[in-house]
Write a protein that holds these residues in place. Structure first.
Motif, PDB file in Angstrom:
ATOM      1  N   PRO A   1       0.810  -1.218   0.000  1.00 54.78           N
ATOM      2  CA  PRO A   1       0.000   0.000   0.000  1.00 54.78           C
ATOM      3  C   PRO A   1       0.847   1.274   0.000  1.00 54.78           C
ATOM      4  O   PRO A   1       0.470   2.258  -0.640  1.00 54.78           O
ATOM      5  N   ALA A   2       1.996   1.243   0.666  1.00 53.73           N
ATOM      6  CA  ALA A   2       2.823   2.443   0.711  1.00 53.73           C
ATOM      7  C   ALA A   2       3.267   2.821  -0.706  1.00 53.73           C
ATOM      8  O   ALA A   2       3.212   3.987  -1.116  1.00 53.73           O
ATOM      9  N   PHE A   3       3.647   1.804  -1.471  1.00 53.40           N
ATOM     10  CA  PHE A   3       4.092   2.049  -2.838  1.00 53.40           C
ATOM     11  C   PHE A   3       2.919   2.527  -3.698  1.00 53.40           C
ATOM     12  O   PHE A   3       3.055   3.448  -4.510  1.00 53.40           O
ATOM     13  N   ALA A   4       1.744   1.909  -3.479  1.00 54.08           N
ATOM     14  CA  ALA A   4       0.568   2.284  -4.254  1.00 54.08           C
ATOM     15  C   ALA A   4       0.206   3.751  -4.005  1.00 54.08           C
ATOM     16  O   ALA A   4      -0.079   4.500  -4.941  1.00 54.08           O
ATOM     17  N   VAL A   5       0.255   4.154  -2.744  1.00 53.56           N
ATOM     18  CA  VAL A   5      -0.069   5.543  -2.415  1.00 53.56           C
ATOM     19  C   VAL A   5       0.953   6.479  -3.044  1.00 53.56           C
ATOM     20  O   VAL A   5       0.620   7.519  -3.612  1.00 53.56           O
ATOM     21  N   LEU A   6       2.216   6.065  -2.975  1.00 54.47           N
ATOM     22  CA  LEU A   6       3.284   6.901  -3.516  1.00 54.47           C
ATOM     23  C   LEU A   6       3.098   7.158  -5.007  1.00 54.47           C
ATOM     24  O   LEU A   6       3.355   8.265  -5.499  1.00 54.47           O
ATOM     25  N   THR A   7       2.644   6.134  -5.739  1.00 56.34           N
ATOM     26  CA  THR A   7       2.478   6.324  -7.186  1.00 56.34           C
ATOM     27  C   THR A   7       1.424   7.386  -7.481  1.00 56.34           C
ATOM     28  O   THR A   7       1.414   7.959  -8.561  1.00 56.34           O
ATOM     29  N   LEU A   8       0.515   7.631  -6.521  1.00 58.77           N
ATOM     30  CA  LEU A   8      -0.497   8.660  -6.733  1.00 58.77           C
ATOM     31  C   LEU A   8      -0.077  10.012  -6.151  1.00 58.77           C
ATOM     32  O   LEU A   8      -0.443  11.064  -6.663  1.00 58.77           O
TER      33      LEU A   8
END
Lengths: 284, 343
Positions: A47-54
């Protein structure tokens, strides 16, 4: 037949040679869907990576929007029709697609190092599906990023009079840039098989592609050679097509040819990248 | 003697079914760099693997075992030679071969960001199973490999032994005709290794599959393989069942430990006359010999030493091991042949 016998091949279910073209295409589509789902699932599990991509494109939009705000006051900038934020938003959309996709190949290298790649290559997974799976995944990521950038731009006061068609063209152009760059990144991964080399070359290619385009700056105000180079730069095609489609009085003569070129380039790059599996396997 | 090849036991069924694998004159070279010479990984390897049971490819690292597996599973193409797996030519119809083989490669190859169950279902779907079939097959294999409790956790969190068992399950998901296990226990601790051995032995009985196992682990080959081939420097040097290979050495190994290297040298002379004792060699204070019947020859050996005033510090008689087989056919001790000693 004894229990120790090798089962004879059932030609209907097992033969690759008798598979018709239609079922081959169905299989390609199914396999692509399985592999896309695998990537999406992996993203959602980080999730941390997913949030970062946004978050990253949002930061770029606001940062560059502030930093270069005054450029919109330069005489002749975008013919004085746009605020810098309006000018910049499609640029940041394409830039985000460009940078995210440059990393696409790292997944392949992880898979190679874990033995997942070899296991897939020794299974009936179609090479085209292994490529398409990652490209569709990149495209989906780009769709979400595009939405985030445009929504934040609007919330910050930008006006995109091009409406739904403008948003659609921007998303399509960004996705095509994603496919072009992710194909390149995947091909490099298959040829280099090394994380550091891939990232090095990817950075080497991606930065000039961005700065030799009108993503951040109206190239008519830059040295003329920049504008000349930009005309051959797919990143610029995507930025110009998106910006034009988002504007109030869209000149579709500027949009369609660029989208067409991008689509053609995306197909060629994806095909070439799929061919790179052959080179990878020859090295095994 | 070097071409000793006992008749294949599977020959009784050869009338109705072909061999699981038939490879002839496989050659594969690799370029390692611009200036270094090519590495000849396979140098005319020929092997026939009968259908059924477990077949071992035994050899040190670099012998060409993994290259063979990569060619037989279509990952790699031979420079020359021909290979047929389950009746299908690997270079002409790789797609068909991929539906007939399962591969468990040297390192764990499950996706760490997916659960065990997801890994299995994806592998099954890709092999053409309907969703419901893939789910049922996954449940069944997880159960049988005792992975049900961990099935819905990310593989990232699994132990090495569990991951390896999952690899085997993934290799079996589409009920392949031939399952290739490339050094399945390398890197496992002794407990996990024994566990894996038990699973492989059990599965090869349950599943209708020919298991091809590569290993540099002599004990592993001895425990699991019904037949095995010794591979050395890209060629097959000898093939047979472990028992046949050991029996071909004719007799037991006799080890004698003497007081000093000097004594050992003197003992060589004294023992030369003992009937039934062959292949006498000295290594420091240690003597090694072969005998048809080790137990019977020991009293005579001790008596012969006695005539020279020598006494053995220790005497042992052992049945031949695969180490002896390997030594015999390659002219080298097994441990000295490869870089690998402790996995």
């Amino acid at each position: 037949m004894t229990t120790t016998a090798v089962r004879p091949i059932d030609p209907g279910a097992r033969s690759g040679a008798t598979r018709s073209r239609a079922t081959g295409l169905g299989e390609l589509t199914r396999h692509s869907a399985y592999l896309t789902a695998r990537s999406v699932r992996a993203l959602l599990r980080q999730p941390a990576f997913a949030v970062l991509t946004l978050v990253q494109p949002a930061i770029w939009l606001l940062l560059f929007g502030q930093l270069f705000r005054a450029t919109a006051q330069l005489p002749g900038f975008a013919d004085g029709r746009q605020t810098y934020l309006e000018f910049l938003a499609p640029g940041v959309v394409v830039m985000t697609a460009l940078f995210s996709s440059g990393w696409a190949g790292t997944v392949y290298i992880d898979d190679m190092q874990r033995g997942v790649m070899d296991r897939f290559l020794a299974s009936p997974v179609r090479r085209g599906a292994m490529m398409a799976g990652t490209l569709v995944y990149q495209g989906l990521t780009t769709l979400f990023q595009t939405a985030v950038v445009l929504v934040i731009a609007v919330a910050s006061g930008a006006r995109f009079d091009g409406g739904a068609a403008g948003w659609a063209v921007t998303a399509l152009a960004a996705c095509l840039v994603s496919v072009v760059v992710a194909s390149l990144s995947n091909a490099l991964a298959l040829l280099l098989r090394q994380q550091e080399a891939l990232i090095g070359i990817s950075q080497f290619v991606v930065l000039p592609l961005q700065f030799l385009s009108s993503a951040l700056m109206d190239t008519r105000l830059a040295p003329s050679w920049v504008g000349d180079v930009a005309r051959y730069n797919p990143v610029d095609w995507a930025v110009v097509a998106s910006r034009e489609a988002l504007s109030a009085s869209t000149d579709w003569g500027l949009v369609w040819p660029r989208l067409g070129l991008l689509a053609g380039l995306a197909l060629v790059m994806a095909w070439l990248a799929t061919r790179a599996f052959g080179t990878y396997q020859r090295s095994l | 003697m070097s071409r000793a090849r006992p008749p294949a036991t599977a020959g009784t069924t050869a009338g109705t079914t072909g061999p699981a694998v038939s490879a002839a004159d496989l050659v594969k070279t690799y370029r390692t760099g611009r200036r270094t010479p090519e590495v000849r990984a396979l140098d005319g390897l020929t092997v026939d693997i009968p259908a059924g049971a477990v077949f071992g490819l035994l050899g040190p690292n670099g012998a060409g075992k993994s290259t063979t597996v990569r060619i037989l599973t279509t990952l790699s193409r031979p420079d020359s030679g021909r290979a047929v797996v389950a009746g299908v030519d690997v270079t002409r119809r790789p797609d068909a071969v991929r539906r007939l083989v399962g591969l468990v490669s040297q390192r764990s190859s499950a996706d760490p960001l997916a659960t065990g169950r997801e890994n299995l279902v994806l592998a099954g779907r890709v092999q053409g199973l309907q969703r419901a079939d893939a789910v049922a097959r996954a449940r069944d294999l997880l159960e049988r490999l005792d992975l049900t409790d961990a099935a819905d956790r990310l593989v990232r969190t699994w132990s090495g032994g569990m991951s390896r068992r999952l690899d085997v399950a993934i290799g079996l998901v589409h009920r392949p005709s031939v399952l290739f296990l490339d050094e399945p226990t390398t890197g496992l601790d002794p407990d996990a290794r024994s566990r894996m051995w038990a699973e492989i032995a059990r599965l090869s009985g349950q599943e209708e599959v020919t298991v091809v196992l590569t290993t540099h682990h002599l004990e592993e080959a001895d425990r699991l393989a019904h037949r095995l081939a010794v591979v050395d420097r890209g060629r097959l040097v000898v093939e047979g069942s472990p028992e046949e290979l050991k029996r071909d050495l004719r007799g037991d190994t006799v080890h004698l430990e003497l007081g000093s290297p000097d004594d050992a040298r003197r003992a060589l002379g004294l023992l030369a006359a003992v009937p039934g004792l062959r292949d006498l060699t000295a290594d420091g204070a240690l003597l090694r010999a072969r005998a048809d019947d080790g137990a019977r020859v020991v009293p005579q050996v001790l008596a012969a030493l006695d005539t020279g005033g020598l006494q053995a510090a220790a005497v042992s008689v052992a049945r031949p091991t695969l180490d002896d087989v390997y030594r015999r056919h390659t002219g080298r001790a097994y441990a000295a042949a490869g870089t690998e000693v402790a996995a």
